[in-house]
Scaffold this active site. Sequence first.
Site, PDB file in Angstrom:
ATOM      1  N   ASP A   1       0.811  -1.227   0.000  1.00 20.63           N
ATOM      2  CA  ASP A   1       0.000   0.000   0.000  1.00 20.63           C
ATOM      3  C   ASP A   1       0.838   1.267   0.000  1.00 20.63           C
ATOM      4  OD1 ASP A   1      -2.314  -1.504   0.050  1.00 20.63           O
ATOM      5  OD2 ASP A   1      -2.595  -1.324   2.221  1.00 20.63           O
TER       6      ASP A   1
ATOM      7  N   ARG B   1       0.823   3.184  16.695  1.00 19.65           N
ATOM      8  CA  ARG B   1       0.344   4.234  15.777  1.00 19.65           C
ATOM      9  C   ARG B   1       0.604   5.653  16.253  1.00 19.65           C
ATOM     10  NH1 ARG B   1       1.237   0.836  12.126  1.00 19.65           N
ATOM     11  NH2 ARG B   1      -0.512  -0.300  11.238  1.00 19.65           N
TER      12      ARG B   1
ATOM     13  N   ASP C   1      -6.780   1.832  12.199  1.00 23.65           N
ATOM     14  CA  ASP C   1      -5.534   2.600  12.145  1.00 23.65           C
ATOM     15  C   ASP C   1      -5.716   4.025  11.619  1.00 23.65           C
ATOM     16  OD1 ASP C   1      -3.929   0.744  13.328  1.00 23.65           O
ATOM     17  OD2 ASP C   1      -3.474  -0.293  11.457  1.00 23.65           O
TER      18      ASP C   1
ATOM     19  N   SER D   1      -2.210  -9.759   5.524  1.00 23.78           N
ATOM     20  CA  SER D   1      -1.769  -8.388   5.761  1.00 23.78           C
ATOM     21  C   SER D   1      -1.205  -8.355   7.184  1.00 23.78           C
ATOM     22  CB  SER D   1      -2.950  -7.434   5.605  1.00 23.78           C
ATOM     23  OG  SER D   1      -2.695  -6.265   6.326  1.00 23.78           O
TER      24      SER D   1
END
Length: 422
Positions: A43, A123, A152, A202
Amino acid sequence: MKDSFNFIFIKNYVIFIIPIAYNSEFFVRVKMKIVLAYSGGLDTTVAIRWLSETYHAEVISVSVDVGQRDDFKKIEERAYMAGSAKHYLVDAKKEFAENFALKDVKMNGLYEEVYPLATALARPLIAEKVAEIAKKEGTEYVAHGSTSKGNDQVRFDLALKTALENVKIIAPARIWKMTREDEIAFARERGIPIKTESSKYSIDENLWGRSIEGDIISDPASEVPDDAFEWTAVRKQDKLRLSVEFEKGVPVGINGERLDPVTLISKLNEEIGARGFGRVEHLENRVVGFKSREVYEAPAALALIAAHKDLEKTVLTPLELRFKRQLDSLWSDLVYQGHWYEPLRNTLEIAGDEINRWVSGEVKLEVDHKSLRILGRTSPYSPYSEKISSYNKGWYPSDEEARGFIEIWGMHSLLTRKARYG
Ligand code: ARG
């Protein structure tokens, strides 16, 4: 006289200014700068090129090392091949271990009682590091690779808004309408190298855990295939026995050896993971309103939280313990839900610190065949007394004392039942 003076002044000014303006970027269209949180995955690799093509922008990629087992040299190369104008690598391992993972131990951070929050915790730190680079590069444009279906995006957006006042967030995966296959084609057409071998799942990884998602595990009734697991693939058949030393609610050593947080966590991940312990299978309630099947590997996190909870039970009063479990659950929800900057988190941690002032001591563990047991614990602050608890020695209330205590203890219930049923 006055007029001619002014004329000369203006004329000189114009003569002076034109060459400067012409040579500077004044007449050249200044390229917009976008700082991208870059993981090196599909991505964000596609995002580098997509951002520069879509916004005619200069893309600056930032990779943050939070303990993921990646080859950062390769990631940098991939960033440049995809079109990054400048690449940064920020080493945040120590900060992540000290300020995030160890907090998770103290607050027994387990979302919905099982997930040790590895992705959720990293994060805010990644976003803060990326925001710092954006400030340094003098831009308000920041991008990240999150989609519109995940948690996220909430964590990144809120962290970025907190760190950079006028931040303009671009989340390409929320904008482009590309499937995974489209993205691969996009990269291939432009000769951008991508990692496709791991495209079955993923993965998000850091020092605190490995998070696994993917279509292949999306049926909650189906078993998770063995190849989803890496950290907890059984490599050692023997029994592992170890002791973990805690000071004020945080682990400081293993088997009597004092270790820094990064080493301590890495060692436990390796040794406990090798015995196959540390898997979590979860049907999870996401922030974005739906349930999703998630799998995690977090050997160190699960072992340390189990040991810490045990030590809290050893040291705290029953009232403190029950209150702390409520704090733990609230704290876990805040972290999961992207509320890292909610003032209540800090309040809960202050209470957690205070309650953990006496949570020091040692917990003995045994790990083998994918399971973990607590063998015993000691603490200089434990109010436990063998003399009091033993059936054979020491303290015994008299028959009269026991009767009186039970009489008063059950009075509420007995009186209430009488009032209701006669
Ligand atoms: N569901 C977890 C969370 O929200 C993990 C998400 C991890 N992402 C991934 N690509 N595996 O924290």
